[in-house]
Write a protein that holds these residues in place. Sequence first.
Motif, PDB file in Angstrom:
ATOM      1  N   THR A 184     -41.281  -9.519 -55.939  1.00 20.88           N
ATOM      2  CA  THR A 184     -40.474  -9.986 -55.146  1.00 20.88           C
ATOM      3  C   THR A 184     -40.246 -11.558 -55.153  1.00 20.88           C
ATOM      4  O   THR A 184     -38.770 -11.869 -55.059  1.00 20.88           O
ATOM      5  CB  THR A 184     -40.982  -9.667 -53.525  1.00 20.88           C
ATOM      6  OG1 THR A 184     -41.118  -8.441 -53.603  1.00 20.88           O
ATOM      7  CG2 THR A 184     -39.704 -10.004 -52.629  1.00 20.88           C
ATOM      8  N   ALA A 185     -41.216 -12.370 -55.280  1.00 22.74           N
ATOM      9  CA  ALA A 185     -40.723 -13.799 -55.520  1.00 22.74           C
ATOM     10  C   ALA A 185     -40.343 -14.428 -56.809  1.00 22.74           C
ATOM     11  O   ALA A 185     -39.616 -15.249 -56.864  1.00 22.74           O
ATOM     12  CB  ALA A 185     -42.192 -14.473 -55.107  1.00 22.74           C
ATOM     13  N   HIS A 186     -40.461 -13.541 -57.859  1.00 26.32           N
ATOM     14  CA  HIS A 186     -40.103 -14.005 -58.944  1.00 26.32           C
ATOM     15  C   HIS A 186     -38.911 -13.154 -59.901  1.00 26.32           C
ATOM     16  O   HIS A 186     -39.427 -12.301 -60.458  1.00 26.32           O
ATOM     17  CB  HIS A 186     -41.291 -14.242 -60.102  1.00 26.32           C
ATOM     18  CG  HIS A 186     -42.248 -15.118 -59.255  1.00 26.32           C
ATOM     19  ND1 HIS A 186     -41.999 -16.388 -59.074  1.00 26.32           N
ATOM     20  CD2 HIS A 186     -43.616 -15.059 -58.807  1.00 26.32           C
ATOM     21  CE1 HIS A 186     -43.171 -17.046 -58.509  1.00 26.32           C
ATOM     22  NE2 HIS A 186     -44.102 -16.037 -58.426  1.00 26.32           N
ATOM     23  N   PRO A 187     -37.801 -13.585 -59.732  1.00 29.32           N
ATOM     24  CA  PRO A 187     -36.677 -12.751 -60.823  1.00 29.32           C
ATOM     25  C   PRO A 187     -37.148 -12.556 -62.082  1.00 29.32           C
ATOM     26  O   PRO A 187     -36.823 -11.520 -62.796  1.00 29.32           O
ATOM     27  CB  PRO A 187     -35.500 -13.585 -60.543  1.00 29.32           C
ATOM     28  CG  PRO A 187     -35.652 -14.164 -59.261  1.00 29.32           C
ATOM     29  CD  PRO A 187     -37.053 -14.665 -59.271  1.00 29.32           C
ATOM     30  N   LEU A 188     -37.609 -13.671 -62.554  1.00 31.69           N
ATOM     31  CA  LEU A 188     -37.961 -13.753 -63.973  1.00 31.69           C
ATOM     32  C   LEU A 188     -39.139 -12.581 -64.292  1.00 31.69           C
ATOM     33  O   LEU A 188     -39.070 -11.815 -65.541  1.00 31.69           O
ATOM     34  CB  LEU A 188     -38.644 -15.166 -64.575  1.00 31.69           C
ATOM     35  CG  LEU A 188     -39.179 -15.140 -66.093  1.00 31.69           C
ATOM     36  CD1 LEU A 188     -37.808 -14.781 -67.055  1.00 31.69           C
ATOM     37  CD2 LEU A 188     -39.697 -16.660 -66.425  1.00 31.69           C
ATOM     38  N   LEU A 189     -39.879 -12.472 -63.649  1.00 24.78           N
ATOM     39  CA  LEU A 189     -41.019 -11.346 -63.757  1.00 24.78           C
ATOM     40  C   LEU A 189     -40.317  -9.965 -63.589  1.00 24.78           C
ATOM     41  O   LEU A 189     -40.809  -9.055 -64.348  1.00 24.78           O
ATOM     42  CB  LEU A 189     -41.946 -11.453 -62.676  1.00 24.78           C
ATOM     43  CG  LEU A 189     -43.099 -10.375 -62.742  1.00 24.78           C
ATOM     44  CD1 LEU A 189     -43.947 -10.332 -63.866  1.00 24.78           C
ATOM     45  CD2 LEU A 189     -44.149 -10.527 -61.452  1.00 24.78           C
ATOM     46  N   ARG A 190     -39.319  -9.970 -62.823  1.00 20.03           N
ATOM     47  CA  ARG A 190     -38.512  -8.591 -62.660  1.00 20.03           C
ATOM     48  C   ARG A 190     -38.068  -8.262 -64.144  1.00 20.03           C
ATOM     49  O   ARG A 190     -38.095  -7.207 -64.405  1.00 20.03           O
ATOM     50  CB  ARG A 190     -37.682  -8.341 -61.638  1.00 20.03           C
ATOM     51  CG  ARG A 190     -38.656  -8.682 -60.237  1.00 20.03           C
ATOM     52  CD  ARG A 190     -37.421  -8.134 -59.065  1.00 20.03           C
ATOM     53  NE  ARG A 190     -36.342  -9.055 -58.765  1.00 20.03           N
ATOM     54  CZ  ARG A 190     -36.344 -10.139 -58.160  1.00 20.03           C
ATOM     55  NH1 ARG A 190     -37.457 -10.403 -57.357  1.00 20.03           N
ATOM     56  NH2 ARG A 190     -35.217 -10.950 -57.944  1.00 20.03           N
ATOM     57  N   ARG A 191     -37.387  -9.399 -64.464  1.00 19.98           N
ATOM     58  CA  ARG A 191     -36.682  -9.224 -65.929  1.00 19.98           C
ATOM     59  C   ARG A 191     -37.673  -8.786 -66.920  1.00 19.98           C
ATOM     60  O   ARG A 191     -37.289  -7.990 -67.794  1.00 19.98           O
ATOM     61  CB  ARG A 191     -35.699 -10.308 -66.317  1.00 19.98           C
ATOM     62  CG  ARG A 191     -34.455 -10.394 -65.315  1.00 19.98           C
ATOM     63  CD  ARG A 191     -33.656 -11.456 -65.900  1.00 19.98           C
ATOM     64  NE  ARG A 191     -33.904 -12.760 -65.605  1.00 19.98           N
ATOM     65  CZ  ARG A 191     -33.917 -13.478 -64.630  1.00 19.98           C
ATOM     66  NH1 ARG A 191     -33.488 -13.136 -63.465  1.00 19.98           N
ATOM     67  NH2 ARG A 191     -34.549 -14.753 -64.751  1.00 19.98           N
ATOM     68  N   ILE A 192     -38.769  -9.374 -67.143  1.00 16.33           N
ATOM     69  CA  ILE A 192     -39.728  -9.261 -67.993  1.00 16.33           C
ATOM     70  C   ILE A 192     -40.106  -7.614 -68.022  1.00 16.33           C
ATOM     71  O   ILE A 192     -40.158  -6.950 -69.144  1.00 16.33           O
ATOM     72  CB  ILE A 192     -40.774 -10.144 -68.004  1.00 16.33           C
ATOM     73  CG1 ILE A 192     -40.355 -11.567 -68.310  1.00 16.33           C
ATOM     74  CG2 ILE A 192     -42.071  -9.712 -68.811  1.00 16.33           C
ATOM     75  CD1 ILE A 192     -41.499 -12.572 -67.945  1.00 16.33           C
ATOM     76  N   VAL A 193     -40.556  -7.355 -66.981  1.00 17.25           N
ATOM     77  CA  VAL A 193     -40.852  -5.892 -66.742  1.00 17.25           C
ATOM     78  C   VAL A 193     -39.785  -4.809 -67.140  1.00 17.25           C
ATOM     79  O   VAL A 193     -40.129  -3.923 -67.859  1.00 17.25           O
ATOM     80  CB  VAL A 193     -41.361  -5.536 -65.100  1.00 17.25           C
ATOM     81  CG1 VAL A 193     -41.769  -4.230 -65.088  1.00 17.25           C
ATOM     82  CG2 VAL A 193     -42.532  -6.496 -64.791  1.00 17.25           C
TER      83      VAL A 193
END
Length: 622
Positions: A184-193
Amino acid sequence: MTSRIGSPDTPADLEVRDCLGETRSFVMVAGAGSGKTTSLIKALAHLGETRGPVLRRAGQQIACITFTEVAVGEISHDVGVSPLFHVSTIHSFLWSIIRPFQTDIAAWVVARIDEKIGERQERHARPGTRAATRVRLEQEIADLKVEREAIGHVEKFTYETGSRYAEGILGHDDILRLTPACVTAHPLLRRIVARRFPYIFVDESQDTQPAVIEALRQIAGEEPLCVGFFGDPMQKIYGAGAGAIALNEGWADITKPENFRCPTSVLSVINAIRAPGDGLAQIRGRTVVIDDVEQPVEGTANIFILPADNQRSERLAAVRAWLAEQTDDQAWLSDLRDGDVRLLVLVHRMAARRLGFANLYAALNDGAPQSMSDGIADGTAWPLRPFTQHLLPMIIAARDADQFTIMSILRAESPRLQADRLRGQPVVPVLAALQQAVDTLRNLLADGSQSTIRQVLQHARDTELMSFDDRFASYFVAEPADDGSSGYANVAAFLACDVGELWAHRRYMLEESPFATHHGVKGAQFERVLVVLDDEEAAYNLYSYGKYLGFTPLSDNDDARIAAGEESVLDRTRRLFYVCCSRAAKDLAVILFVPDVAAARAAVIAAQLFPEDAIREMHQLN
């Protein structure tokens, strides 16, 4: 190719395939016996054939998240072990996402400790908090502050069953909180996944935590990505589950109504149970091929309304005898696994009473720490472990004259066989003494023995058959006294139990009896299913078959929850009853123990779940 992958496609399978081609997310609702896992496996296999080479070149994987390690093994076996498929439990999947981001993990742990401190400070400040509780809270706050300071010295966080933050260890519950929070806090993590897993399938989505579902929604919103949820809201039987998955814009809503498990008589019952829920009417039912013609299996479905008195076990036996006679099927009387009979009880206590380990169950469950009570069913509660892991297997080996197994256990567990103890002394007398100790242990644990569990453990400790958990020490002093430790009284009661209860518990734990709990059979199927409904004996206020069927009045709280559109005891009981009845592949019987047979019979008739000619009373069993 497995039989599941090669099975004929249903309309739902074709809809899923269309979504995969369009990289479109979807929610599949598939009732009991529909082959939900088959649809999931077929989708994985289809992607492997059509998209496998492209995904491999891009270093991408297809993720499949399921609930248990057993399910992981089954799915992996069907699709084949391949780097293309990342099949794992929810916890393992979430940890694989967050594990590289150690700095973010550390920051979350500090925030989590602060949250725990805040919760205790708030409770400490309440006017009604007892003085003794305040003292305990003050110590817990001090311990948490020390733990918080230690986080700065943790080099790397790892994941195990329970959490020990100062040692860098996160537990199951932490993973379920940590990863969704970071997503929720990190858009970059969402894109990585999203780039790593362009396809993510979630098995048993109804029992997946809402925070995990929301994290996947957010990941799906970052990039073109297909998230597929396979589940059934009517089979949500765990409180923390998400239940029905709401559709995002553009997601496909897929229903799989077929039931390939249940005979027509049982299908009629589970459709009636389900109707007030989501209204899904399952179709088809189990069939057999006779003379090259596919024909439906009719089966049987009966409900027995019996008095809730002190003859429950005798009445249960009478029902089984009646079923054996009426169906011309003596397997109804079998207590062996091969009989394929399951007697489903709501709580383990009901099985414990009938199998002969009621005192043991009560000792380790009633008022016990959760870590102890949770470990009764599988034998992992720490007071049980010496028996489940070592002493009972040793006696079974002794009965079978299996010296190899006996020596393997002794070499691993006996302090007398440790290298430093054996050094410089003859081995033969040591082995002779241990053999004598095993012979005595066999007598203590023999059928009909009047020994207590305390006497067995005392013998095993005195003869050094094995080393013991330090927590047993306070129970074997000259004058044992409650030392204030959590669960002291429970262990004392356990030690006073007869050894025969250990064997009865082992039989239940290893599923060598026909008993199982309502919750424990989700996903399974059996030829013969007998569901025991007994609100009085279960004493479990989350469920009430009396309220569900209409012969027990609703409480004011029940009425308020229903009026507010919130989940109620009726919803929970309906879902659990649906799960139980839908396990039957040939014959279903339900026993309803009630204080007023006439009132219950009228309510059951009004509920219209069973045909009136399938509603039976005690006089019909004679």
